[in-house]
Enzyme design. Structure first.
Site, PDB file in Angstrom:
ATOM      1  N   HIS A  34       5.166  58.682 -34.539  1.00 58.68           N
ATOM      2  CA  HIS A  34       6.373  59.349 -34.066  1.00 58.68           C
ATOM      3  C   HIS A  34       6.906  60.380 -35.055  1.00 58.68           C
ATOM      4  CE1 HIS A  34       7.561  57.025 -30.274  1.00 58.68           C
ATOM      5  NE2 HIS A  34       6.263  56.942 -30.469  1.00 58.68           N
ATOM      6  N   SER A  44       2.093  62.953 -30.955  1.00 58.90           N
ATOM      7  CA  SER A  44       0.712  62.684 -30.561  1.00 58.90           C
ATOM      8  C   SER A  44      -0.139  63.935 -30.579  1.00 58.90           C
ATOM      9  CB  SER A  44       0.681  62.105 -29.149  1.00 58.90           C
ATOM     10  OG  SER A  44       1.150  60.798 -29.139  1.00 58.90           O
ATOM     11  N   LYS A  92       2.682  56.013 -16.633  1.00 59.78           N
ATOM     12  CA  LYS A  92       1.231  56.147 -16.773  1.00 59.78           C
ATOM     13  C   LYS A  92       0.672  54.987 -17.611  1.00 59.78           C
ATOM     14  CE  LYS A  92      -2.382  59.479 -17.673  1.00 59.78           C
ATOM     15  NZ  LYS A  92      -2.761  60.876 -17.592  1.00 59.78           N
ATOM     16  N   ASP A  93       1.393  54.605 -18.674  1.00 58.24           N
ATOM     17  CA  ASP A  93       0.936  53.482 -19.512  1.00 58.24           C
ATOM     18  C   ASP A  93       0.973  52.180 -18.729  1.00 58.24           C
ATOM     19  OD1 ASP A  93       0.243  54.852 -21.772  1.00 58.24           O
ATOM     20  OD2 ASP A  93       2.125  54.510 -22.850  1.00 58.24           O
ATOM     21  N   GLU A 146     -19.733  37.166 -32.531  1.00 58.39           N
ATOM     22  CA  GLU A 146     -19.225  37.690 -31.269  1.00 58.39           C
ATOM     23  C   GLU A 146     -19.653  39.158 -31.125  1.00 58.39           C
ATOM     24  OE1 GLU A 146     -18.183  34.980 -29.488  1.00 58.39           O
ATOM     25  OE2 GLU A 146     -16.105  35.603 -29.242  1.00 58.39           O
TER      26      GLU A 146
END
Ligand code: HEM
Length: 428
Positions: A216, A220, A244-245, A288
């Site tokens: 922030h 972005s 959208k998220d 894994e």
């Protein structure tokens, strides 16, 4: 924050709190009106998805811990009891074990998104470095967590990986004793791993907080790699990206739920349903899936490095493997200084784009190599030879190719602004 910068809220309760502790002003600024590039694609959802998975892991983990006992004589049975007798216990456990995998899926996509669009470049280097720190902490947490059910793979995975530290000159053996809390992987190891497995996710949470704080500060990046210049290039975070998220999280949740409900053991190893037995080594110890490329790099060095024509060994094969594995991650830390090309996004760097795709394929191939037995062959050639070549390519990409491209690649012409690029695309 001075009171003059505060938003005034209509709701009297919100206003009362905010005038004393401006958390609502902060949320409004950082998640309400926060100017966000308007051209994000769906790959920008994966930060939010990773956050959702982190919270899911912490919540399911805490409830699991209420029913779990860290003791070599009880842990395996405690987990079986969670699966059979605790109300909803099977769901909690499958959400947590598969949640680990889905967390890594989200974060791997998040990382390669960052590489594709050059999000690590100036001024976001620290944001990226914090991300790599998160990734290393995630790996440590996942590894330690896998030991807790105290199945065969838990015990033997822990034995193989903790033993690696013994390759470190001088202090290696002491480190291993400290990790084990004794002279083999046993009850003290399990207890300290449980304590750390409970702690580390909160450490991750704190580093994620710094990660988002750093994000922030710079704002972005976006698919074009251009900084927003005017208001026309951005949208307020809410409602555009909250929506959208949320959509991205729900789609991801559907895939996650599908595996949890219909294929909960698809990504696990059947040997971990056998109680740990220090007298029986499994034929094939595999970690894994999310560790496999790194595991392949660890096993790639099968020879000692020393002074030719003498018996003097400077770096044993084991130490070589450890250095290679940790080195492969350290390269990510210095990535902003290896790729100094002025253009960020791979969209405008055709050669970089091709080579990055090659790196991803190489990484996936390393995953395949890591999944196979150490003496496996491919086309009649020992797989370890391919592992060594793929490891070499991985290192060459970062150490040779990226610096070379930074100097020599001529990129494509950039659009004038985000806004213009979006308009041009819409016209098309
Ligand atoms: C728990 C794990 C993580 C969480 C919760 C998280 C969260 C986020 C969030 C919410 C964003 C903003 C949305 C987005 O750009 O997708 C973001 C951006 C970013 N993250 Fe992460 N992150 C995590 C791990 C990582 C890792 C492992 C790396 C790199 C190694 C990384 C590198 C970045 C970068 C470079 C950005 C800026 C992207 C841009 O602006 O284009 N993150 N992260």
């Amino acid at each position: 924050m001075g009171s003059s910068e505060r938003t005034v809220f209509e709701n009297p309760v919100v206003e009362w709190i905010d005038s004393r502790l401006p958390v609502f002003t902060m949320m409004q600024k950082e998640y309400g009106v926060f100017p966000t590039p308007k051209n994000f694609n769906y790959l920008w959802n994966f930060g939010a998805i990773a956050m959702f998975m982190l919270v899911t892991m912490i919540v399911t983990g805490i409830v699991l811990a209420m029913h779990y006992t860290a003791d070599v004589t009880q842990s395996f049975d405690a987990v079986e009891r969670i699966m059979r007798d605790v109300n909803g216990g099977w769901l909690l456990r499958y959400m947590h074990s598969n949640g680990g995998s889905f967390f890594f899926i989200a974060v791997y996509i998040h990382i390669f998104r960052g590489m594709y669009y050059g999000s690590y470049k100036q001024p976001r280097e620290l944001l990226w470095i914090l991300g790599v720190v998160i990734f290393i902490l995630m790996m440590a947490t996942a590894f330690i967590g896998y030991v807790l059910p105290w199945g065969q793979m838990s015990l033997w995975g822990a034995t193989v990986i903790t033993n690696l530290f013994s390759a470190i000159p001088l202090v290696g053996d002491s480190i291993v004793t400290l990790l084990w809390g004794g002279f083999s992987v046993d009850n003290p190891t399990l207890t300290r791993f449980f304590a750390l497995h409970y702690l580390l996710p909160f450490v991750i949470f704190a580093v994620v907080f710094l990660h988002i704080w750093a994000l922030h500060v710079t704002g972005s990046n976006n698919p074009l790699g251009l900084e927003p210049k005017t208001e026309k290039d951005t949208l307020p975070f809410h409602p555009y990206y909250t929506m959208k998220d949320s959509f991205g999280v729900v789609v991801f949740l559907l895939l996650y739920a599908y595996v949890v409900f219909f294929a909960p053991n698809m990504l696990g190893h059947p040997d971990n349903y056998i109680p740990a037995n220090s007298l029986v080594t499994p034929a094939h110890i595999v970690p894994e899936w999310y560790f496999l490329p790194f595991y392949a790099m660890l096993r790639a060095i099968t020879f000692d490095i020393g002074i030719p024509f003498t018996d003097i060994v400077i770096i044993s094969a084991k130490l070589g493997g450890v250095i290679t594995m940790f080195g492969s991650l350290l390269l990510w830390l210095v990535l902003p200084w290896l790729d100094t090309h002025p253009l960020r996004s791979a969209r405008f760097r055709p050669l970089y784009k091709k080579l990055l795709i090659l790196l991803v394929l190489d990484f996936i191939f390393l995953g395949y190599v890591g999944s196979q037995a150490a003496d496996a062959t491919l086309l009649g050639i020992p797989l370890s030879v391919f592992g060594l070549i793929a490891t070499g390519l991985y290192f060459a990409y970062f150490i040779v190719i990226l610096p070379w491209l930074s100097k020599n690649e001529k990129g494509r012409e950039l659009p004038a602004s985000i806004h213009e690029a979006v308009l041009a695309k819409n016209k098309k």
